[in-house]
Design a protein around this motif. Structure first.
Motif, mmCIF file in Angstrom:
data_model
loop_
_atom_site.group_PDB
_atom_site.id
_atom_site.type_symbol
_atom_site.label_atom_id
_atom_site.label_comp_id
_atom_site.label_asym_id
_atom_site.label_seq_id
_atom_site.Cartn_x
_atom_site.Cartn_y
_atom_site.Cartn_z
ATOM 1 N N CYS A 58 0.843 -1.199 0.000
ATOM 2 C CA CYS A 58 0.000 0.000 0.000
ATOM 3 C C CYS A 58 0.877 1.247 0.000
ATOM 4 C CB CYS A 58 -0.991 -0.002 1.158
ATOM 5 S SG CYS A 58 -0.254 0.127 2.780
ATOM 6 N N ARG A 59 0.248 2.380 -0.196
ATOM 7 C CA ARG A 59 0.929 3.667 -0.374
ATOM 8 C C ARG A 59 1.692 4.123 0.867
ATOM 9 N NH1 ARG A 59 -1.241 8.054 1.411
ATOM 10 N NH2 ARG A 59 -1.020 9.359 -0.455
ATOM 11 N N SER A 60 1.334 3.609 2.044
ATOM 12 C CA SER A 60 1.981 4.068 3.271
ATOM 13 C C SER A 60 3.471 3.753 3.296
ATOM 14 C CB SER A 60 1.297 3.463 4.497
ATOM 15 O OG SER A 60 1.435 2.055 4.504
ATOM 16 N N ALA A 61 3.936 2.860 2.428
ATOM 17 C CA ALA A 61 5.371 2.573 2.335
ATOM 18 C C ALA A 61 6.172 3.848 2.129
ATOM 19 C CB ALA A 61 5.641 1.595 1.188
ATOM 20 N N PHE A 62 5.627 4.779 1.358
ATOM 21 C CA PHE A 62 6.369 5.989 1.019
ATOM 22 C C PHE A 62 6.469 6.953 2.198
ATOM 23 C CE2 PHE A 62 4.705 4.215 -2.913
ATOM 24 C CZ PHE A 62 5.909 3.988 -3.573
ATOM 25 N N LYS A 63 5.560 6.806 3.161
ATOM 26 C CA LYS A 63 5.681 7.603 4.383
ATOM 27 C C LYS A 63 6.917 7.167 5.164
ATOM 28 C CE LYS A 63 0.647 7.978 4.695
ATOM 29 N NZ LYS A 63 -0.563 7.692 5.515
ATOM 30 N N LEU A 64 7.067 5.852 5.355
ATOM 31 C CA LEU A 64 8.228 5.363 6.090
ATOM 32 C C LEU A 64 9.516 5.620 5.324
ATOM 33 C CD1 LEU A 64 9.433 3.986 8.526
ATOM 34 C CD2 LEU A 64 8.931 1.775 7.466
ATOM 35 N N LEU A 65 9.498 5.480 4.016
ATOM 36 C CA LEU A 65 10.691 5.756 3.220
ATOM 37 C C LEU A 65 11.139 7.206 3.390
ATOM 38 C CD1 LEU A 65 9.775 3.809 -0.045
ATOM 39 C CD2 LEU A 65 11.780 3.371 1.394
ATOM 40 N N GLU A 66 10.174 8.137 3.396
ATOM 41 C CA GLU A 66 10.527 9.545 3.583
ATOM 42 C C GLU A 66 11.004 9.818 5.004
ATOM 43 O OE1 GLU A 66 8.519 13.978 3.500
ATOM 44 O OE2 GLU A 66 7.689 12.450 2.160
ATOM 45 N N LEU A 67 10.322 9.206 5.990
ATOM 46 C CA LEU A 67 10.764 9.379 7.370
ATOM 47 C C LEU A 67 12.191 8.876 7.545
ATOM 48 C CD1 LEU A 67 7.548 8.229 9.295
ATOM 49 C CD2 LEU A 67 8.441 10.558 9.151
ATOM 50 N N ASN A 68 12.490 7.747 6.924
ATOM 51 C CA ASN A 68 13.838 7.198 7.029
ATOM 52 C C ASN A 68 14.864 8.086 6.324
ATOM 53 O OD1 ASN A 68 15.605 4.824 7.796
ATOM 54 N ND2 ASN A 68 16.007 4.968 5.598
ATOM 55 N N GLN A 69 14.482 8.625 5.197
ATOM 56 C CA GLN A 69 15.398 9.493 4.454
ATOM 57 C C GLN A 69 15.730 10.749 5.268
ATOM 58 O OE1 GLN A 69 13.857 11.113 0.752
ATOM 59 N NE2 GLN A 69 15.895 11.128 -0.148
ATOM 60 N N LYS A 70 14.733 11.280 5.968
ATOM 61 C CA LYS A 70 14.932 12.497 6.750
ATOM 62 C C LYS A 70 15.645 12.235 8.072
ATOM 63 C CE LYS A 70 11.019 15.315 5.169
ATOM 64 N NZ LYS A 70 9.729 15.953 5.592
ATOM 65 N N HIS A 71 15.317 11.101 8.716
ATOM 66 C CA HIS A 71 15.752 10.895 10.085
ATOM 67 C C HIS A 71 16.717 9.721 10.278
ATOM 68 C CE1 HIS A 71 12.746 13.860 11.248
ATOM 69 N NE2 HIS A 71 11.844 13.185 10.569
ATOM 70 N N LEU A 72 17.026 8.988 9.218
ATOM 71 C CA LEU A 72 17.995 7.884 9.278
ATOM 72 C C LEU A 72 17.654 6.904 10.405
ATOM 73 C CD1 LEU A 72 21.252 9.973 8.714
ATOM 74 C CD2 LEU A 72 19.851 8.805 6.994
ATOM 75 N N ILE A 73 16.511 6.267 10.292
ATOM 76 C CA ILE A 73 15.995 5.393 11.337
ATOM 77 C C ILE A 73 16.479 3.956 11.164
ATOM 78 C CG2 ILE A 73 13.873 4.515 12.401
ATOM 79 C CD1 ILE A 73 12.528 7.042 10.991
ATOM 80 N N LEU A 74 16.481 3.469 9.925
ATOM 81 C CA LEU A 74 16.720 2.047 9.641
ATOM 82 C C LEU A 74 18.014 1.840 8.874
ATOM 83 C CD1 LEU A 74 13.066 1.400 8.491
ATOM 84 C CD2 LEU A 74 14.055 0.523 10.606
ATOM 85 N N SER A 75 18.732 0.772 9.241
ATOM 86 C CA SER A 75 19.954 0.430 8.517
ATOM 87 C C SER A 75 20.197 -1.073 8.639
ATOM 88 C CB SER A 75 21.151 1.223 9.071
ATOM 89 O OG SER A 75 21.358 0.926 10.431
ATOM 90 N N PRO A 76 21.070 -1.650 7.799
ATOM 91 C CA PRO A 76 21.300 -3.094 7.808
ATOM 92 C C PRO A 76 21.715 -3.619 9.177
ATOM 93 C CG PRO A 76 22.243 -2.129 5.840
ATOM 94 C CD PRO A 76 21.796 -0.982 6.698
ATOM 95 N N GLY A 77 21.166 -4.800 9.524
ATOM 96 C CA GLY A 77 21.516 -5.457 10.774
ATOM 97 C C GLY A 77 20.609 -5.129 11.939
#
Length: 246
Positions: A58-77
């Protein structure tokens, strides 16, 4: 369900230490006006089409993608708990960004736990707990068993109640869900972990923001571009978990 008052009392009672081409609907005859409006909105929404193209549920994926781009929340491991995950688009994003599916051999492999009271169809790379109400002790105990003592890097909450149309009641209900996720995050997060929760704007917004600041070094309010104009939703992004002192 964990009540708003109980969760607030729990959280405020803890002492601290330092330790993300349009279509037009046809054949609408016989449909309710609300259904017609929903169809028009879906078919004219560029994020709906983009989600199809990029294989997100669903479209909400792009909300998390933008949040991650701005705030660097998720990374490998990283180990991630996704509360209110259905249909699974946030978990899809988390799997990709944490390498939970092991697609990047050169990067550490993460873990993603997807929980929702509704059914969730299998997500490659995620551990799915469908038909499980996150706010119950039974579900949280089940999740702790799966974690097997491992602490968590990120707790995500895209949980939302069924809207009643009564603004203050709906706001209180979604804040209660955010507090339930926060209470769990305080118990299972490692130092410097992050917490992300969706709320709707209202009278308790500032209060939960201030509560987050007691436990996290940095707290931001974010409204991704993919959020619909008519929506009052916003996301609390807290980073740098300080740890707890009981």
């Amino acid at each position: 369900m964990t009540t708003l008052g109980a969760s607030i009392r729990y959280i405020r009672g803890i002492c601290t230490s330092s330790v993300l081409g349009r279509e037009v609907p046809t054949n609408l005859k016989g449909r309710k006006t609300s259904s017609q409006l929903w169809l028009h909105r879906q078919l004219s929404d560029p994020y709906v089409e983009k989600a199809k193209m990029e294989n997100y549920r669903c479209r909400s994926a792009f909300k998390l993608l933008e949040l991650n781009q701005k705030h660097l929340i998720l990374s490998p491991g990283m180990t991630v708990v996704d509360c209110g995950a259905a249909p699974g688009s946030w978990s899809q994003v988390a799997v990709h960004l944490t390498n939970a599916n092991g697609m990047k051999a050169e990067s550490p492999k993460g873990k993603v736990f997807a929980i929702d009271r509704s059914q969730i169809y299998p997500i490659d790379g995620a551990i799915v707990l469908g038909n499980s109400d996150f706010t119950t002790k039974e579900t949280q105990d089940k999740l702790r068993e799966r974690l097997a003592g491992e602490l968590v890097d990120v707790v995500l909450s895209d949980m939302a109640p069924n809207a009643t149309g009564v603004r203050n009641m709906d706001h209180d209900n979604i804040v209660a869900l955010a507090y339930a996720a926060l209470q769990f995050a305080l118990e299972v997060s490692k130092l410097d972990a992050s917490f992300v929760a969706k709320i709707w704007d209202g009278r308790e917004s500032k209060e939960i923001e201030n509560d987050l600041k007691r436990f996290y070094k940095n707290v931001k309010i974010s409204r991704p571009a993919a959020t619909r104009t008519e929506s009052s939703e916003k996301f609390l992004v807290a980073k740098g978990f300080k740890g707890l002192k009981y």
